[in-house]
Structures are given as C-alpha cells and as structure tokens.
Design an enzyme around this catalytic site. Structure first.
Site, PDB file in Angstrom:
ATOM      1  N   GLN A   1      27.762  52.783  86.027  1.00  0.00           N
ATOM      2  CA  GLN A   1      26.700  53.130  86.988  1.00  0.00           C
ATOM      3  C   GLN A   1      26.548  52.039  88.051  1.00  0.00           C
ATOM      4  O   GLN A   1      26.426  50.858  87.737  1.00  0.00           O
ATOM      5  CB  GLN A   1      25.370  53.335  86.231  1.00  0.00           C
ATOM      6  CG  GLN A   1      24.222  53.774  87.102  1.00  0.00           C
ATOM      7  CD  GLN A   1      24.450  55.139  87.774  1.00  0.00           C
ATOM      8  OE1 GLN A   1      24.926  56.083  87.141  1.00  0.00           O
ATOM      9  NE2 GLN A   1      24.125  55.237  89.051  1.00  0.00           N
TER      10      GLN A   1
ATOM     11  N   LYS B   1      22.380  62.418  83.938  1.00  0.00           N
ATOM     12  CA  LYS B   1      23.766  62.681  83.512  1.00  0.00           C
ATOM     13  C   LYS B   1      23.807  62.950  82.001  1.00  0.00           C
ATOM     14  O   LYS B   1      24.503  63.863  81.540  1.00  0.00           O
ATOM     15  CB  LYS B   1      24.651  61.481  83.882  1.00  0.00           C
ATOM     16  CG  LYS B   1      24.864  61.365  85.385  1.00  0.00           C
ATOM     17  CD  LYS B   1      25.380  60.005  85.841  1.00  0.00           C
ATOM     18  CE  LYS B   1      25.351  59.938  87.383  1.00  0.00           C
ATOM     19  NZ  LYS B   1      25.712  58.621  87.925  1.00  0.00           N
TER      20      LYS B   1
ATOM     21  N   ASP C   1      34.487  59.168  87.839  1.00  0.00           N
ATOM     22  CA  ASP C   1      33.862  58.956  89.151  1.00  0.00           C
ATOM     23  C   ASP C   1      34.873  59.203  90.266  1.00  0.00           C
ATOM     24  O   ASP C   1      34.488  59.404  91.418  1.00  0.00           O
ATOM     25  CB  ASP C   1      33.360  57.505  89.263  1.00  0.00           C
ATOM     26  CG  ASP C   1      31.859  57.397  89.099  1.00  0.00           C
ATOM     27  OD1 ASP C   1      31.167  58.408  89.293  1.00  0.00           O
ATOM     28  OD2 ASP C   1      31.384  56.286  88.786  1.00  0.00           O
TER      29      ASP C   1
END
Ligand code: NDP
Length: 292
Positions: A97, A53, A120
């Site tokens: 995460q 990412k 997200d």
C-alpha cells in the site's frame, strides 16, 4: 445539458459477478486466490483503502492476508516480507500500500515483487507488457478500471481526442497508453505540472481524465460541451460539518456536470473500479498458477 453519472459502484458489482465463476473454478482446481496486502505505518487514508480491499476479498471468497509493519520499520525488513511472499506458493497477489515512509525506496521495492504476483501492475515487466499490448500483463488497476467503466457505459473512445492530466506511473501514464492502444484508438495528450495553457488543452478534449490530486483544479469553464469527464482525484478536505471531520473531493469541479455528457462521481466513481480491478488481477494471477 446534465451529465449522466458513470456509476463505478454498479460497474464494480458487475465485475465482481463475472469473477465469481472464475473463483469457483480456481477453488475446484485446488487453488484459493490469495491476496497479501502489506501496509507500513499509520496513514489513516491508507487504512481505509486497505480495509476496502479486504472487504472485497471477503465478498468474493478471495483469501486475504494483512501484514502491518510500523512506520519505523527498516527497508530491509520490508524486502524480507516481499521475498517471503514471493516464495509462498499459496500467495498469488502482493500489494504494497502506497505511500511508504520517506526512508523507503518505493520503486526499488516494487522491482522486488515477482511480476506474476504484481497485482498493482507497477513492476517494469508488467508496464513493459502494457506498452506492448500483451495479454499476459497485469494492468495497473485504476486506469484499467477507467477503461472498463467506459466500455460498460458503451462510451466510444475510437477517434476521440483524450486528455490525461497527470503522468504518474500508477495512473496517468498507463491511462494514456490504454486510451491510445489499438482497440481503444483515442488520440491522447498528456498534461502535467509544466504544461502551459492547460485550460485550452482541456477545452479540446472529448474525454478528460483528471489524475492530479488537487481539489477542484479543473473548472467547469475548461470543459468542452458534451465531454466525458473521468475524475480520478481523491482529495481529503477538512470539513467540520461532516462527522468524520473531512470530505472527499475530486480534481474536477462538481458543476462540470452541467456541461459534460458523462461524469464520474467522487466518491463512487473510479475508486470502486480500482478495487474491482485489483480483485480481477488477483484472480488472473491465481488462474495462471493453474497453468504454472
Ligand atoms: P501523483 O502525485 O503521483 O501525480 C500527480 C500528477 O499530477 C503528476 O504527474 C503531476 O505532474 C500532475 N500535476 C500536479 N499539479 C499539476 C498541475 N497544477 N497541473 C497539471 N498537472 C499537475 O498522483 P497519482 O497519480 O498517484 O494520483 C492522482 C490523484 O488520483 C490523487 O488525488 C490520488 O489520491 C488519486 N487516486 C485515486 C485512485 C482511485 O482509485 N480513485 C487511485 C490512485 C490515485 P508532474 O509529473 O509534473 O509533477
């Protein structure tokens, strides 16, 4: 029949290309898109994902901040990090995460993220907007990436029978909603660990999305001839012959490609699309800041 490969890397590159002028525009308006990635603990797979990412941010001139907390960190410490990022006017996207250590309540922590920065797309506000098909939703990256990949390859979904195996809030559920939504217009069934006759369910599907986390669970004999097979699964399987000591395997047997019309490779299919959609959500969050 030999299936055509749904090349997630190529599609992700085209998404990145399309983001470039939007990022230029943000920067000209005095706003550099900025993604903050928070990671707790030392899970090696999580570090691989976070690095991918951050590399994508670097390619695109999106600013990234990497916040690392030890496995022993308390939930209250992570809450404080999230609250600070919520208040930081220079941060547009916040990603925690997964997985978090067992002593942390992942759902409660997701609820704490400002929905405008929830890149997200897991916050109840964004999932609620997704159900309403609203344009102002930040859509979960993996299912959004699958939809983009289907669109890119010009694979029709309208009127098709789709089966999503898996019902997680990050992949399976939003995947089913997106496939069933107006415009995509598939007729969707969701399977899970309590589904009986899963093989028969798979055999009916024109489009099969596997998001389970069980290596090679879905067999070639389960696939309808000419089906489109999307393998979301990423499973690390020990392999002494590989220099890393493991290989990545999907949820679907590779030989399925002998019967499907399209199939995503693992790796190189859905994974790069997840990262590309994260970049797109970050840019979208930064763009909306121009209008705040
Ligand atoms: P979860 O563990 O959250 O969900 C797995 C789902 O699979 C659950 O709904 C579970 O059912 C279902 N399931 C488990 N066993 C069976 C079974 N025997 N038959 C049918 N259904 C079953 O996983 P995620 O959704 O987060 O991830 C799924 C996979 O996708 C993983 O391999 C993950 O690594 C991968 N992934 C890949 C991404 C990418 O970018 N390519 C991104 C995110 C995930 P139940 O609800 O009944 O327990």
């Amino acid at each position: 029949m030999v299936a055509s490969v749904l090349d997630g890397k190529a599609c992700a590159s085209s998404v990145e290309e399309s983001l470039s002028p939007r990022i230029d525009n943000c920067i000209k308006s005095g706003i550099t898109p900025h993604l903050a990635v928070v990671i707790v603990g030392d899970d090696p797979a999580s570090h691989v994902y976070v690095n991918a990412k951050i590399r994508a941010c670097n390619r695109l001139r999106i600013k990234s901040s990497h916040i690392q907390l030890p496995e022993s960190a308390l939930e209250i410490e992570l809450r404080e990090v999230i609250e600070n990022l919520n208040h930081d006017v220079e941060v547009h996207g916040i990603l925690i995460q997964s997985p978090l250590p067992n002593h942390m309540n992942e759902e409660a922590l997701t609820d704490l993220i400002d929905p405008r920065k929830d890149v997200d797309g897991f916050h109840p506000v964004n999932l609620g907007r997704l159900v309403q098909s609203r344009q102002d939703s930040l859509i979960p990256c993996t299912p959004n990436g699958v939809m983009r990949l289907l669109d890119w390859a010009k694979i029709p979904t309208a009127g098709k029978t789709a089966l999503v195996v898996g019902r997680s809030r990050n992949v399976g559920m939003p995947m089913a909603i997106l496939l069933a939504s107006r415009g995509a217009d598939a007729t969707v069934t969701i399977a899970h660990s309590r589904t009986s006759e899963i093989k028969a369910q798979c055999q009916q599907a024109d489009i099969l999305v596997a998001a389970v986390g069980r290596p090679n669970m879905i067999k070639k004999s389960w696939i309808k001839s000419g089906a489109v097979v999307i393998d979301v699964g990423i499973n690390r399987v020990d392999d002494a012959s590989d220099s890393r000591g493991y290989v990545l395997i999907g949820d679907v047997e590779k030989s399925t490609s002998e019967i499907a019309s399209w199939i995503t490779p693992v790796p190189g299919g859905v994974g790069p699309m997840t990262v590309a959609m994260l970049m797109e959500n970050t840019v979208k969050a930064a763009e909306s800041k121009i209008q705040w």
